[in-house]
Write an enzyme that holds these catalytic residues in place. Sequence first.
Site, PDB file in Angstrom:
ATOM      1  N   ASP A  36       0.825  -1.211   0.000  1.00 45.83           N
ATOM      2  CA  ASP A  36       0.000   0.000   0.000  1.00 45.83           C
ATOM      3  C   ASP A  36       0.862   1.266   0.000  1.00 45.83           C
ATOM      4  O   ASP A  36       0.772   2.098   0.910  1.00 45.83           O
ATOM      5  CB  ASP A  36      -0.949  -0.017   1.215  1.00 45.83           C
ATOM      6  CG  ASP A  36      -1.829  -1.258   1.217  1.00 45.83           C
ATOM      7  OD1 ASP A  36      -2.057  -1.831   0.136  1.00 45.83           O
ATOM      8  OD2 ASP A  36      -2.292  -1.668   2.307  1.00 45.83           O
ATOM      9  N   THR A  59      -2.190  -5.058  -4.579  1.00 43.75           N
ATOM     10  CA  THR A  59      -2.055  -3.624  -4.840  1.00 43.75           C
ATOM     11  C   THR A  59      -3.364  -2.893  -4.523  1.00 43.75           C
ATOM     12  O   THR A  59      -4.438  -3.494  -4.499  1.00 43.75           O
ATOM     13  CB  THR A  59      -1.735  -3.378  -6.333  1.00 43.75           C
ATOM     14  OG1 THR A  59      -2.737  -4.029  -7.127  1.00 43.75           O
ATOM     15  CG2 THR A  59      -0.380  -3.904  -6.706  1.00 43.75           C
ATOM     16  N   ASP A  89      -6.730  -5.055  -5.091  1.00 48.16           N
ATOM     17  CA  ASP A  89      -7.718  -5.041  -3.997  1.00 48.16           C
ATOM     18  C   ASP A  89      -8.730  -3.916  -4.254  1.00 48.16           C
ATOM     19  O   ASP A  89      -8.795  -2.942  -3.516  1.00 48.16           O
ATOM     20  CB  ASP A  89      -6.939  -4.827  -2.689  1.00 48.16           C
ATOM     21  CG  ASP A  89      -7.806  -4.902  -1.445  1.00 48.16           C
ATOM     22  OD1 ASP A  89      -9.010  -5.179  -1.563  1.00 48.16           O
ATOM     23  OD2 ASP A  89      -7.244  -4.673  -0.348  1.00 48.16           O
ATOM     24  N   ARG A  90      -9.527  -4.068  -5.310  1.00 47.52           N
ATOM     25  CA  ARG A  90     -10.401  -2.974  -5.767  1.00 47.52           C
ATOM     26  C   ARG A  90     -11.710  -2.897  -4.971  1.00 47.52           C
ATOM     27  O   ARG A  90     -12.364  -1.865  -4.970  1.00 47.52           O
ATOM     28  CB  ARG A  90     -10.669  -3.181  -7.271  1.00 47.52           C
ATOM     29  CG  ARG A  90     -11.681  -2.255  -7.896  1.00 47.52           C
ATOM     30  CD  ARG A  90     -11.250  -0.796  -7.836  1.00 47.52           C
ATOM     31  NE  ARG A  90     -12.209   0.078  -8.494  1.00 47.52           N
ATOM     32  CZ  ARG A  90     -13.399   0.423  -7.997  1.00 47.52           C
ATOM     33  NH1 ARG A  90     -13.778  -0.043  -6.819  1.00 47.52           N
ATOM     34  NH2 ARG A  90     -14.200   1.224  -8.657  1.00 47.52           N
ATOM     35  N   LYS A  91     -12.093  -3.995  -4.356  1.00 48.42           N
ATOM     36  CA  LYS A  91     -13.359  -4.033  -3.587  1.00 48.42           C
ATOM     37  C   LYS A  91     -14.504  -3.404  -4.373  1.00 48.42           C
ATOM     38  O   LYS A  91     -15.133  -2.435  -3.940  1.00 48.42           O
ATOM     39  CB  LYS A  91     -13.214  -3.363  -2.222  1.00 48.42           C
ATOM     40  CG  LYS A  91     -12.220  -4.054  -1.296  1.00 48.42           C
ATOM     41  CD  LYS A  91     -12.254  -3.450   0.096  1.00 48.42           C
ATOM     42  CE  LYS A  91     -11.265  -4.101   1.045  1.00 48.42           C
ATOM     43  NZ  LYS A  91      -9.850  -3.772   0.763  1.00 48.42           N
ATOM     44  N   ILE A  95     -23.434  -1.876  -9.263  1.00 49.80           N
ATOM     45  CA  ILE A  95     -24.274  -2.775 -10.066  1.00 49.80           C
ATOM     46  C   ILE A  95     -23.427  -3.451 -11.142  1.00 49.80           C
ATOM     47  O   ILE A  95     -22.347  -2.960 -11.509  1.00 49.80           O
ATOM     48  CB  ILE A  95     -25.449  -2.012 -10.724  1.00 49.80           C
ATOM     49  CG1 ILE A  95     -24.924  -0.913 -11.664  1.00 49.80           C
ATOM     50  CG2 ILE A  95     -26.388  -1.446  -9.668  1.00 49.80           C
ATOM     51  CD1 ILE A  95     -25.990  -0.333 -12.587  1.00 49.80           C
ATOM     52  N   THR A  98     -22.000  -1.385 -14.109  1.00 51.45           N
ATOM     53  CA  THR A  98     -20.945  -0.421 -13.768  1.00 51.45           C
ATOM     54  C   THR A  98     -19.626  -1.121 -13.445  1.00 51.45           C
ATOM     55  O   THR A  98     -18.561  -0.697 -13.917  1.00 51.45           O
ATOM     56  CB  THR A  98     -21.400   0.467 -12.579  1.00 51.45           C
ATOM     57  OG1 THR A  98     -22.602   1.127 -12.957  1.00 51.45           O
ATOM     58  CG2 THR A  98     -20.354   1.494 -12.205  1.00 51.45           C
ATOM     59  N   TYR A 209      -5.912  -6.756  14.473  1.00 56.83           N
ATOM     60  CA  TYR A 209      -4.979  -7.781  14.023  1.00 56.83           C
ATOM     61  C   TYR A 209      -5.099  -9.082  14.795  1.00 56.83           C
ATOM     62  O   TYR A 209      -5.388  -9.082  15.994  1.00 56.83           O
ATOM     63  CB  TYR A 209      -3.533  -7.276  14.188  1.00 56.83           C
ATOM     64  CG  TYR A 209      -3.146  -6.159  13.236  1.00 56.83           C
ATOM     65  CD1 TYR A 209      -3.181  -6.340  11.857  1.00 56.83           C
ATOM     66  CD2 TYR A 209      -2.718  -4.919  13.724  1.00 56.83           C
ATOM     67  CE1 TYR A 209      -2.803  -5.315  10.990  1.00 56.83           C
ATOM     68  CE2 TYR A 209      -2.337  -3.900  12.856  1.00 56.83           C
ATOM     69  CZ  TYR A 209      -2.388  -4.106  11.483  1.00 56.83           C
ATOM     70  OH  TYR A 209      -2.018  -3.100  10.639  1.00 56.83           O
ATOM     71  N   ARG A 228       1.551  -3.228   6.543  1.00 59.71           N
ATOM     72  CA  ARG A 228       2.495  -2.430   7.326  1.00 59.71           C
ATOM     73  C   ARG A 228       3.462  -3.279   8.141  1.00 59.71           C
ATOM     74  O   ARG A 228       4.602  -2.864   8.387  1.00 59.71           O
ATOM     75  CB  ARG A 228       1.715  -1.470   8.222  1.00 59.71           C
ATOM     76  CG  ARG A 228       1.113  -0.313   7.449  1.00 59.71           C
ATOM     77  CD  ARG A 228       0.056   0.418   8.231  1.00 59.71           C
ATOM     78  NE  ARG A 228      -1.187  -0.340   8.328  1.00 59.71           N
ATOM     79  CZ  ARG A 228      -2.283   0.093   8.947  1.00 59.71           C
ATOM     80  NH1 ARG A 228      -2.279   1.274   9.520  1.00 59.71           N
ATOM     81  NH2 ARG A 228      -3.380  -0.655   8.979  1.00 59.71           N
TER      82      ARG A 228
HETATM   83  O1  S5P Z   1     -11.175  -6.788   5.998  1.00 57.65           O
HETATM   84  C1  S5P Z   1     -10.210  -6.348   5.391  1.00 57.65           C
HETATM   85  C2  S5P Z   1     -10.070  -6.528   4.010  1.00 57.65           C
HETATM   86  C3  S5P Z   1      -8.913  -6.091   3.373  1.00 57.65           C
HETATM   87  S1  S5P Z   1      -8.667  -6.532   1.735  1.00 57.65           S
HETATM   88  N1  S5P Z   1      -9.208  -5.699   6.068  1.00 57.65           N
HETATM   89  C4  S5P Z   1      -8.096  -5.207   5.443  1.00 57.65           C
HETATM   90  O2  S5P Z   1      -7.232  -4.656   6.131  1.00 57.65           O
HETATM   91  N2  S5P Z   1      -7.945  -5.368   4.079  1.00 57.65           N
HETATM   92  C5  S5P Z   1      -6.770  -4.815   3.352  1.00 57.65           C
HETATM   93  O3  S5P Z   1      -5.602  -5.473   3.845  1.00 57.65           O
HETATM   94  C6  S5P Z   1      -6.535  -3.325   3.536  1.00 57.65           C
HETATM   95  O4  S5P Z   1      -7.182  -2.594   2.507  1.00 57.65           O
HETATM   96  C7  S5P Z   1      -5.025  -3.201   3.466  1.00 57.65           C
HETATM   97  O5  S5P Z   1      -4.620  -3.070   2.115  1.00 57.65           O
HETATM   98  C8  S5P Z   1      -4.514  -4.533   4.001  1.00 57.65           C
HETATM   99  C9  S5P Z   1      -4.107  -4.531   5.451  1.00 57.65           C
HETATM  100  O6  S5P Z   1      -3.014  -3.686   5.668  1.00 57.65           O
HETATM  101  P1  S5P Z   1      -2.176  -3.700   7.059  1.00 57.65           P
HETATM  102  O7  S5P Z   1      -1.166  -2.640   6.834  1.00 57.65           O
HETATM  103  O8  S5P Z   1      -3.129  -3.392   8.166  1.00 57.65           O
HETATM  104  O9  S5P Z   1      -1.585  -5.088   7.175  1.00 57.65           O
END
Ligand code: S5P
Length: 257
Positions: A36, A59, A89-91, A95, A98, A209, A228
């Site tokens: 990120d 990404t 990771d576009r989420k 619809i 789109t 976490y 991170r």
């Molecule tokens: O529930 C989620 C889903 C995703 S994809 N929680 C998340 O944190 N993510 C993604 O995972 C978030 O967008 C980020 O890119 C990564 C976690 O980053 P970190 O720095 O906290 O490990």
Amino acid sequence: MNLSFYDRAAQTTNPTAKALLQLMDTKKTNLCLSADLSCAGDVLALADKLGPQICVFKTHVDIIQDFTRSFASELTNLSEKHNFIIFEDRKFADIGHTVKEQYGKGLYSIADWAPITNAHILPGEGIIDGLKSIGLNKGNGLLLLAQMSSKGNLFNEAYTASAVEMAKAHRDFVIGFITQHRLTEDPAFISFTPGISSTDQGDALGQQYVTPRQAILENHTDVIIVGRGIYGATDPIAAAEAYRAEAWQAYTDRLCL
Ligand code: S5P
């Protein structure tokens, strides 16, 4: 379900899922790096440095200030050099019509360079149909967001169960879930877990976490997503090695249960 990634590769028809399960087995890694960062050069340098440790490189292209099409082709070259799969990771959350346009067109043209992307199911099954109309012929795969790591999220059991049902109805294209726990014993679906840290409990903006071992061994998921904890470490290579080792050990311990 304690089948190995190798055995599970035979149980899926989607080419990206098959390739991922096979490469996790041969490369001995179930670590996905979440890159990120906001400069294209930094993201590419990270991919080159940590490529040998990972199975998937994730990404967020809309973070990258200097994104160009050549970023995508250089990242693809690195994915071939180091044998990892790219996940944007576009989420998606709109619809069907789109998301089809967002996935296949525009500056990012995600479907052309990211074999994996993900989507929310909030809009209903049309979102999968829309993405599938672009991605299936390219051999791409889709992950459904079935649970999130963030505090106070609005996901509940019924919603998560709907994600599993939708995945089963589209098993040619849906390859798994973003989830905190394994949701089905079906060996074809791959569970990716974000919100992973060996040291921290969370951040100031609601991230929560768990450790790699909790995710893989206790919650029976397959791939850890670490951001991170790796790119923010003083020594990212050593951090990646440590996360990789802990997640792989948890996977091999699970095989013996
Ligand atoms: O529930 C989620 C889903 C995703 S994809 N929680 C998340 O944190 N993510 C993604 O995972 C978030 O967008 C980020 O890119 C990564 C976690 O980053 P970190 O720095 O906290 O490990």
